[in-house]
Design a protein around this motif. Structure first.
Motif, PDB file in Angstrom:
ATOM      1  N   ALA A  11      22.862  51.303  23.319  1.00  0.00           N
ATOM      2  CA  ALA A  11      22.849  49.396  23.241  1.00  0.00           C
ATOM      3  C   ALA A  11      24.590  49.346  24.088  1.00  0.00           C
ATOM      4  N   GLY A  12      25.265  50.823  23.942  1.00  0.00           N
ATOM      5  CA  GLY A  12      26.479  50.039  25.028  1.00  0.00           C
ATOM      6  C   GLY A  12      28.327  50.262  23.906  1.00  0.00           C
ATOM      7  N   ALA A  13      27.325  50.851  22.578  1.00  0.00           N
ATOM      8  CA  ALA A  13      28.675  50.227  21.963  1.00  0.00           C
ATOM      9  C   ALA A  13      29.792  50.642  21.866  1.00  0.00           C
ATOM     10  N   SER A  14      30.915  50.673  22.547  1.00  0.00           N
ATOM     11  CA  SER A  14      32.442  51.360  22.227  1.00  0.00           C
ATOM     12  C   SER A  14      33.060  51.727  20.946  1.00  0.00           C
ATOM     13  N   THR A  15      32.520  51.398  19.592  1.00  0.00           N
ATOM     14  CA  THR A  15      33.210  51.437  18.088  1.00  0.00           C
ATOM     15  C   THR A  15      31.876  50.898  17.218  1.00  0.00           C
ATOM     16  N   LEU A  16      31.778  52.144  16.609  1.00  0.00           N
ATOM     17  CA  LEU A  16      31.517  51.801  14.977  1.00  0.00           C
ATOM     18  C   LEU A  16      32.045  51.992  14.316  1.00  0.00           C
ATOM     19  N   LEU A  17      31.726  51.066  13.071  1.00  0.00           N
ATOM     20  CA  LEU A  17      32.401  50.420  11.967  1.00  0.00           C
ATOM     21  C   LEU A  17      31.437  50.968  11.021  1.00  0.00           C
ATOM     22  N   VAL A  18      31.656  51.486  10.032  1.00  0.00           N
ATOM     23  CA  VAL A  18      31.195  52.461   9.142  1.00  0.00           C
ATOM     24  C   VAL A  18      31.691  51.849   7.490  1.00  0.00           C
ATOM     25  N   ASP A  19      30.866  51.595   6.632  1.00  0.00           N
ATOM     26  CA  ASP A  19      31.751  51.469   5.329  1.00  0.00           C
ATOM     27  C   ASP A  19      31.128  52.205   4.326  1.00  0.00           C
ATOM     28  N   GLU A  20      31.488  53.448   3.336  1.00  0.00           N
ATOM     29  CA  GLU A  20      31.362  54.001   2.329  1.00  0.00           C
ATOM     30  C   GLU A  20      30.437  53.583   1.321  1.00  0.00           C
ATOM     31  N   ASP A  21      30.858  52.352   1.420  1.00  0.00           N
ATOM     32  CA  ASP A  21      29.974  51.281  -0.204  1.00  0.00           C
ATOM     33  C   ASP A  21      28.599  51.108   0.659  1.00  0.00           C
ATOM     34  N   ILE A  22      28.099  50.643   1.383  1.00  0.00           N
ATOM     35  CA  ILE A  22      27.075  50.715   1.838  1.00  0.00           C
ATOM     36  C   ILE A  22      25.869  51.733   3.180  1.00  0.00           C
ATOM     37  N   SER A  23      27.047  52.615   3.142  1.00  0.00           N
ATOM     38  CA  SER A  23      26.361  53.876   4.084  1.00  0.00           C
ATOM     39  C   SER A  23      25.188  54.841   2.591  1.00  0.00           C
ATOM     40  N   ALA A  24      24.434  55.516   3.468  1.00  0.00           N
ATOM     41  CA  ALA A  24      23.287  56.579   2.551  1.00  0.00           C
ATOM     42  C   ALA A  24      24.885  57.904   2.369  1.00  0.00           C
ATOM     43  N   ALA A  25      25.271  58.754   1.382  1.00  0.00           N
ATOM     44  CA  ALA A  25      25.992  59.370   0.568  1.00  0.00           C
ATOM     45  C   ALA A  25      26.128  60.563   1.487  1.00  0.00           C
ATOM     46  N   ASN A  26      24.417  61.064   2.038  1.00  0.00           N
ATOM     47  CA  ASN A  26      24.051  61.972   2.865  1.00  0.00           C
ATOM     48  C   ASN A  26      24.205  62.191   4.384  1.00  0.00           C
ATOM     49  N   PHE A  27      24.399  60.804   4.568  1.00  0.00           N
ATOM     50  CA  PHE A  27      24.296  60.999   6.183  1.00  0.00           C
ATOM     51  C   PHE A  27      26.316  60.856   6.362  1.00  0.00           C
ATOM     52  N   MET A  28      27.337  60.595   4.932  1.00  0.00           N
ATOM     53  CA  MET A  28      28.103  61.103   5.723  1.00  0.00           C
ATOM     54  C   MET A  28      28.862  61.588   5.269  1.00  0.00           C
TER      55      MET A  28
END
Length: 656
Positions: free
Chosen positions: A529-546
């Motif tokens: 989609a053309g995102a310039s920035t990814l905003l990621v929070d460890e609390d709501i992310s998959a642990a094995n993906f981080m």
């Protein structure tokens, strides 16, 4: 969304039929009114007349007023809202001042339409605002399009028991979305063909309303006159009178000035991409093509014309004196980031909320000067914050003082001190309940224009920033997730015997994604989609993906997931993507190896933690970092000492 907040939604507008026998008239206060009945919407009004079952007529009201009429008393206000035709240079490009004014005018018109829609929702409160005339006992019901949609949806829902609240059983007030939205039922139309003078385009404010007329139907001239009289003498004319007064008030100008500030500040973060340039400059395409047709040796080749157009569009920006922050977000000092509660969008009062303060850091702290224009500057403080209503002793006297700039002209700029989130990989670290996720939520909401007194009205993020999280159970269709997922089992079998084959992750599809696969799909879709920035929070992310530590890599040798940790450097260094990443981290220290900037949150106060993060990473992870035996995925930027040569050798960072 329309049910939860009718003030900020707009259903699709049914275009008026050319043969619908609509009526048009102009009120004495300058409003133009068109009424168009909705064909096939004659039904029994059982809500208001359950006993008589009288027939009612529904229709759409289109009310409009030229901005030249609305702001006839103030030429500066009118000029601040409308766009101007840019002066072309000899090379065919548009002057930078015209582009800057276009950004401000676009923001001002969107904010004006948003303020108008909010006022209409208050003037036409739920339940429907009715008006009864003296000549007839009929009741007119006029609503905004969102309120009409809300009532229709409520009528179709099955009745259910509701717990009485402390307000005596009354329904709670609708939650107001604290973002300025670009609407389809209320808008400002720029009319480029009509010129007022001095290259100023004419513009018109228009909005749609839903009207219901019991006991009347269109068709004869007498009914048209009666319906017109009902609209004028009933409630439409008083509502439009109040609306016009409010649209010329300090509250409206303050609302618009706050939005203009956010638009200009957001445009200062980083230069626009080629796609954004073409969107801004699409109005100049005709001028560019005319310049090509008048030159000698005209070439109709599509590729050469595209290159010439790109060159002209680049001139619009490269000749500007704009200095960019090279950042993905900006948070001004004094902003109130925490919310009143988990279910509220209102700011938490201070105290106990701690106003944001930027750290003492050359990398993170900036002093920004924003040019909002002389007219909008009158409604902002020197630091860009909105003037509180309590600070005004008398609104009328203050308005006269602010409007009179002949004796002492006001400046056009505001100066703010705050913290930037630089491009690259930025970590937000800290202990639990110290404000990490609150800061990231402010960055997520920074892509929208916040309302005045929201607490985050001076916090902006790049318009293409996207929040990424895990979504267990989501549907994924033909997503190329091979950068993160490989060797996924297919689960196919023949005659009950399983087949050892893998899925094609370049066209990954599933109806029930896991946490890691859903987050990988979210990242890929954001990039597409053309995102310039990814905003990621460890609390709501998959642990094995981080991330995955060395023990799990030794335990599971054939892990199909490549964590995001080993891709963020390549995403930013890649010429194709150049995507920045902001990650909230509190449990996995391996992220310290890849950080370009670190914001350390302690007791709700931000500090620059880059030097400490580099020291920790150097101590625990000196050298190359490998993953799964696939070679060097990324390298640490530490300086390796060679004992023989006694020189320092920089270890380069690998590409994506």
């Amino acid at each position: 969304a329309s049910i939860n907040n009718p003030t900020t939604t707009s259903p699709s507008i049914i275009p008026p039929n050319s043969g619908d026998n609509g009526i048009s008239f102009t009120l004495s206060n300058g409003w133009n009114v068109d009424f168009h009945p909705l064909l096939g919407h004659h039904h029994d009004d059982t809500e208001h007349h359950d006993q008589n079952h009288n027939t009612c007529t529904e229709g759409i009201i289109l009310a409009s007023i030229p901005l030249a009429t609305l702001y006839a008393h103030d030429g500066d206000a009118h000029a601040a809202f409308v766009q101007q035709k840019g002066d072309e240079r000899s090379d065919g490009a548009t002057s930078s001042s015209s582009n800057e004014h276009e950004i401000k005018a676009k923001a001002a018109t969107v904010a004006l339409a948003d303020y108008t829609a909010r006022l209409l929702s208050n003037l036409l409160l739920l339940p429907v605002h009715n008006a009864t005339t003296n000549s007839d006992s009929s009741t007119i019901a006029i609503q905004t399009m969102g309120q009409s949609r809300h009532n229709a949806a409520s009528a179709n829902q099955k009745p259910r028991r509701r717990r009485k609240n402390k307000m005596g059983g009354k329904m709670k007030k609708e939650v107001i979305i604290p973002h300025v939205l670009e609407r389809t039922d209320c808008m400002v139309i720029q009319q480029g063909n009509n010129r007022i003078g001095n290259n100023i385009m004419d513009a018109t404010l228009q909005f749609f309303l839903h009207a219901t007329f019991p006991n009347h139907s269109l068709g004869s001239g007498n009914d048209d006159e009666t319906m017109k009289q009902l609209l004028v003498d009933g409630m439409l004319s008083p509502v439009l009178d109040q609306l016009r007064c409010q649209l010329t008030s300090i509250g409206c100008y303050t609302h618009v000035a706050c939005v203009v500030l956010q638009h200009v500040l957001r445009s200062m973060l980083q230069p626009p991409t080629t796609t954004q340039k073409s969107m801004v400059s699409n109005g100049d395409d005709a001028n560019i093509e005319d310049n090509h047709s008048n030159t000698s040796n005209t070439n109709n080749n599509d590729e050469e014309k595209k290159a010439d157009n790109d060159s002209n569009m680049n001139n619009n920006y490269t000749n500007s004196k704009q200095e960019y922050l090279n950042a993905v977000a900006f948070i001004a000092d004094g902003s109130l980031l925490p919310r009143k509660s988990g279910r509220s969008m209102l700011p938490m009062s201070s105290p106990p909320a701690v106003p944001f303060m930027s750290p003492e850091s050359d990398q993170l702290t900036r002093v920004v000067t924003v040019d909002v224009g002389q007219f909008w500057r009158k409604f902002l403080k020197e630091d860009g914050s909105v003037v509180q209503a309590a600070d005004r002793e008398d609104d009328k006297d203050n308005a006269a003082m602010m409007m009179d700039t002949a004796s002492s002209p006001l400046p056009t700029t505001v100066t703010m001190r705050g913290m930037i989130i630089p491009r690259g990989v930025t970590l937000i670290v800290g202990g639990g309940y110290h404000g990490k996720s609150t800061l990231l939520q402010a960055l997520c909401m920074g892509v929208y224009d916040n309302l005045p007194f929201d607490g985050r009205e001076r916090c902006v993020s790049h318009i293409d920033a996207v929040s990424i999280r895990a979504e267990d159970g989501r549907y994924v269709n033909n997503a190329n997730v091979s950068a993160f997922l490989t060797n996924l089992p297919s689960g196919k079998s023949i005659n009950g015997a399983s087949i050892s084959s893998n899925q094609d992750t370049t066209r990954f599809s599933t109806k029930d994604a896991s946490g890691s696969t859903s987050q990988a799909a979210n990242v890929i879709e954001a990039l597409e989609a053309g995102a310039s920035t990814l905003l990621v929070d460890e609390d709501i992310s998959a642990a094995n993906f981080m991330a995955r530590d060395g023990r799990m890599r030794a335990m599971i040798m054939d892990e199909p997931i490549t964590p995001l940790l080993y891709r963020v450097n390549g995403l930013f260094l890649s010429k194709e993507h150049q995507v920045s990443t902001v990650v909230v981290v509190g449990g996995v220290g391996e992220w310290l190896d890849v950080a370009d900037a670190v914001v350390l949150m302690k007791d709700y106060v931000a500090y620059d933690g880059l030097k400490k993060a580099q020291s920790v990473s150097y101590q625990f992870s000196y050298g190359h970092v490998q993953y799964g035996g696939r070679g060097v995925v990324h390298r640490l930027p530490w300086e390796a000492k060679e004992e023989k040569k006694k020189t320092k050798k920089a270890v380069m960072v690998g590409e994506f």
